[in-house]
Design a protein around this motif. Structure first.
Motif, mmCIF file in Angstrom:
data_model
loop_
_atom_site.group_PDB
_atom_site.id
_atom_site.type_symbol
_atom_site.label_atom_id
_atom_site.label_comp_id
_atom_site.label_asym_id
_atom_site.label_seq_id
_atom_site.Cartn_x
_atom_site.Cartn_y
_atom_site.Cartn_z
ATOM 1 N N ASP A 197 1.003 -1.154 0.128
ATOM 2 C CA ASP A 197 -0.147 0.042 0.110
ATOM 3 C C ASP A 197 0.867 1.169 -0.004
ATOM 4 O O ASP A 197 1.703 1.266 0.708
ATOM 5 C CB ASP A 197 -0.903 -0.045 1.114
ATOM 6 N N ALA A 235 0.125 4.007 0.804
ATOM 7 C CA ALA A 235 -0.043 5.104 1.823
ATOM 8 C C ALA A 235 0.070 4.504 2.988
ATOM 9 O O ALA A 235 0.067 5.303 4.154
ATOM 10 C CB ALA A 235 -1.487 5.467 1.768
ATOM 11 N N ALA A 236 0.692 3.537 3.152
ATOM 12 C CA ALA A 236 1.140 3.003 4.560
ATOM 13 C C ALA A 236 2.307 3.679 5.108
ATOM 14 O O ALA A 236 2.272 3.975 6.444
ATOM 15 C CB ALA A 236 1.697 1.439 4.329
ATOM 16 N N LEU A 272 0.802 6.542 7.198
ATOM 17 C CA LEU A 272 0.199 6.045 8.644
ATOM 18 C C LEU A 272 1.349 6.250 9.780
ATOM 19 O O LEU A 272 0.818 6.626 10.694
ATOM 20 C CB LEU A 272 -0.528 4.823 8.533
ATOM 21 N N ASN A 273 2.302 5.830 9.272
ATOM 22 C CA ASN A 273 3.411 6.031 9.905
ATOM 23 C C ASN A 273 3.818 7.467 10.448
ATOM 24 O O ASN A 273 3.976 7.698 11.851
ATOM 25 C CB ASN A 273 4.595 5.159 9.708
ATOM 26 N N PHE A 295 1.819 10.021 10.417
ATOM 27 C CA PHE A 295 0.428 10.394 11.217
ATOM 28 C C PHE A 295 0.768 10.002 12.696
ATOM 29 O O PHE A 295 0.562 10.770 13.574
ATOM 30 C CB PHE A 295 -0.697 9.929 10.810
ATOM 31 N N ASP A 296 1.103 8.953 13.058
ATOM 32 C CA ASP A 296 1.659 8.557 14.481
ATOM 33 C C ASP A 296 2.697 9.280 14.921
ATOM 34 O O ASP A 296 2.433 9.564 16.239
ATOM 35 C CB ASP A 296 1.766 6.707 14.430
#
Length: 109
Positions: free
Chosen positions: A13, A15-16, A19-20, A22-23
């Motif tokens: 993915d 976009a994976a 996400l990291n 964002f965290d």
């Protein structure tokens, strides 16, 4: 037989990685908030037992005094109204050369 290449995989993915990120930004925002609270020495604002008084715009016509004791928050706003009535003298206030005001209470008679 064909070799599988890195860019041929369909299960990745793109976009994976976001996400990291964002965290990481979420942890950064929380730590920045906590750092600001400790820098201004205001952890009492978050606790239910703390007592703190904040003066906003000191010396200005729109000055506000915010007092928090436990869960109760009281806001006092300055006004131009003059008060009159009967009362009891409590003490004397002196302005020092440095600009600080010192209150000296009167002794009991």
């Amino acid at each position: 037989m064909r070799r599988a290449r890195k860019w041929d995989r369909e299960d990745d993915d793109p976009a994976a990685g976001l996400l990291n990120l964002f965290d990481i930004w979420l942890v950064f925002a929380v730590s920045l908030l906590l750092a600001m609270l400790t820098y201004y020495r205001l952890p009492e604002l978050v606790t239910s037992t703390g007592e703190v008084t904040i003066v906003k715009n000191p010396g200005e016509p729109d000055m506000e005094v915010i007092h928090k004791k436990g869960q109760e928050v009281e806001t006092l706003k300055m006004s131009d109204q003059k008060l009159s009535g009967e009362g009891q003298r409590l003490g004397t206030a002196y302005r020092l050369k440095s600009g600080k005001v010192v209150y000296v209470p009167e002794g009991k008679k």
